[in-house]
Design an enzyme around this catalytic site. Structure first.
Site, PDB file in Angstrom:
ATOM      1  N   SER A   5       0.821  -1.199   0.000  1.00 53.40           N
ATOM      2  CA  SER A   5       0.000   0.000   0.000  1.00 53.40           C
ATOM      3  C   SER A   5       0.853   1.247   0.000  1.00 53.40           C
ATOM      4  O   SER A   5       1.594   1.489   0.944  1.00 53.40           O
ATOM      5  CB  SER A   5      -0.957   0.029   1.193  1.00 53.40           C
ATOM      6  OG  SER A   5      -0.267   0.147   2.402  1.00 53.40           O
ATOM      7  N   CYS A   6       0.758   1.974  -1.089  1.00 51.51           N
ATOM      8  CA  CYS A   6       1.108   3.385  -1.111  1.00 51.51           C
ATOM      9  C   CYS A   6       2.583   3.741  -1.272  1.00 51.51           C
ATOM     10  O   CYS A   6       3.473   3.031  -0.821  1.00 51.51           O
ATOM     11  CB  CYS A   6       0.583   4.090   0.125  1.00 51.51           C
ATOM     12  SG  CYS A   6      -1.096   3.669   0.551  1.00 51.51           S
ATOM     13  N   ASP A   7       2.759   4.884  -1.900  1.00 48.84           N
ATOM     14  CA  ASP A   7       4.022   5.602  -1.930  1.00 48.84           C
ATOM     15  C   ASP A   7       3.692   7.072  -1.736  1.00 48.84           C
ATOM     16  O   ASP A   7       2.740   7.589  -2.343  1.00 48.84           O
ATOM     17  CB  ASP A   7       4.730   5.400  -3.272  1.00 48.84           C
ATOM     18  CG  ASP A   7       5.250   3.985  -3.442  1.00 48.84           C
ATOM     19  OD1 ASP A   7       6.365   3.716  -2.977  1.00 48.84           O
ATOM     20  OD2 ASP A   7       4.527   3.171  -4.039  1.00 48.84           O
TER      21      ASP A   7
END
Length: 418
Positions: A5-7
């Protein structure tokens, strides 16, 4: 498959152009999850009032700031957002030596929203989140599903003058100040020996667990994180790719450059598959306190096939319906125990239209290319108009109370033609 999940990214002068802070985040979530973009005005509350977060109720603040949020539709908190003081926050899932399983408490996404509602600087947001962790802890499933998916959280927080990285493990945490250049975070601990704030018992706890010998230089990432898991290796690759993309644009990082980074699929930053990029955000915040910030959100999956639409904090800014999901009140399966016995349709109007156009882009190359070109042209024209605001400020606030909603309507008209 290991969930990812996510950057999250931030660029400060001299890495960015025009004496501006550029903040960006891709929210990578389950591919069938709807992300909504919503606005909440500032409010005052009485001394005994409570706030119902995703799983638990906590004491409400006497005053909350106006916020714009990009959030999974089923929960209270947010993946990313900004407030009227131009504080921006995004969070990441991190896993370490400390188990993330436990009782329902505050989610990392709740902490993003609470930090934005209660802090007028990035450093104060660090303090707010740290205090809430100490008081209420973090825990609970982070997916709208009966299967438990839990994690600790890291945060990238920025304002007009600086950024902070805050990383947590249970109630323990460390924070690092970033005053220039660029920084990105992924799903791994990244604070090493430069620690500018920390939980007072963080080192002693590590010593008691045998993670640190008390003699060598304290390195938060080394002490608190797992060193060999597929999850961390995957995050490490994205982190390195993100850092490389920032380095290539060092000194010339703009909103457009940040959008290009978020759209990059070769790096894995624009994620596809069971976990995919379900929402994206780019904020442009001038260091000059007299100028407004402009905050762009997609409110739809896959930024390559989405339009970044602007929001500006002005008096009387209005809430909008096109990117707000249906409310199910106390009957929501996410609120009733046992939770997640069913999954209602949370698609908002923009999501529904975007879903259709994404299928056209996928199945009909020539037609899809034309639609994508039209969407990108719309984005460029809107961003050009926003440059005037960023340069001279808002002259007529009433002209911008429906800015985001009007941009959504224009996007919908492009979809209709497509």
């Amino acid at each position: 498959m290991f969930p990812s999940s996510c950057d999250t990214f931030v660029a400060l002068p001299p890495s960015s152009e025009g004496q501006r802070i550029i903040f960006g985040k891709n929210s990578d979530r389950p591919c069938d999850e709807v992300q909504e973009v919503v606005y909440f005005p500032a409010r005052d509350y009485g001394p005994e009032e409570k706030v119902e977060c995703t799983y638990i109720q906590i004491e409400q603040a006497a005053h909350t700031y106006a916020v714009v949020l990009s959030k999974p539709a089923w929960l209270w908190g947010a993946e990313m957002g900004a407030n009227e003081h131009q504080v921006c926050i995004g969070n990441e899932a991190v896993w370490g030596r400390e188990s993330a399983d436990g009782e329902e408490a505050l989610l990392g996404m709740d902490l993003v929203r609470l930090g934005l509602e209660r802090a007028d600087t990035a450093e104060k947001a660090v303090d707010v989140i740290a205090a809430l962790l100490e008081m209420y802890g973090q825990g609970g499933s982070c997916m709208e599903d009966q299967s438990e998916f839990t994690y600790h959280n890291s945060f990238l927080i920025s304002d007009r003058k600086e950024a902070w990285v805050l990383e947590t493990s249970g109630k323990y945490w460390a924070a690092e100040r970033v005053q220039e250049g660029y920084r990105n975070i992924s799903n791994q601990y990244g604070i090493t020996t430069k620690i500018d704030k920390e939980h007072p018992g963080m080192r002693e706890y590590a010593l008691s667990k045998g993670w640190w010998d008390g003699k060598s230089e304290f390195n938060f990432a080394t002490v608190y994180s797992f060193l060999t898991t597929a999850r961390i290796e995957s995050a490490g690759t994205r982190y390195c790719e993100g850092k490389s993309l920032l380095e290539k644009r060092n000194g010339h990082i703009t909103a457009e450059a940040m959008m290009d980074i978020l759209r990059d699929k070769d790096s894995g930053i624009n994620m596809e598959g069971m976990f995919m990029t379900t929402g994206s955000m780019v904020s442009v915040v001038p260091t000059n306190p007299t100028l407004p910030g402009v905050h762009y959100f997609t409110a739809t999956p896959d930024p390559e096939r989405s339009v970044f639409k602007p929001f500006v904090f002005v008096t009387n800014a209005r809430e909008w319906k096109e990117t707000s999901s249906p409310s199910f009140g106390p009957d929501d399966p996410a609120k009733k125990k046992p939770r997640f016995q069913s999954k209602p349709d949370r698609k908002h109007p923009l999501f529904v239209k975007h879903e259709v156009i994404a299928a056209i882009i996928e199945s009909c190359k020539e037609k899809g290319q034309k639609v994508t070109e039209n969407l990108r042209q719309l984005e460029k024209e809107t961003m050009k108009k926003m440059e005037n605001i960023l340069a001279v400020g808002v002259q007529q606030p009433d002209d911008y109370v429906n800015l985001f909603s009007e941009c959504v309507q224009t996007e919908l008209s492009v979809y209709s033609k497509g």
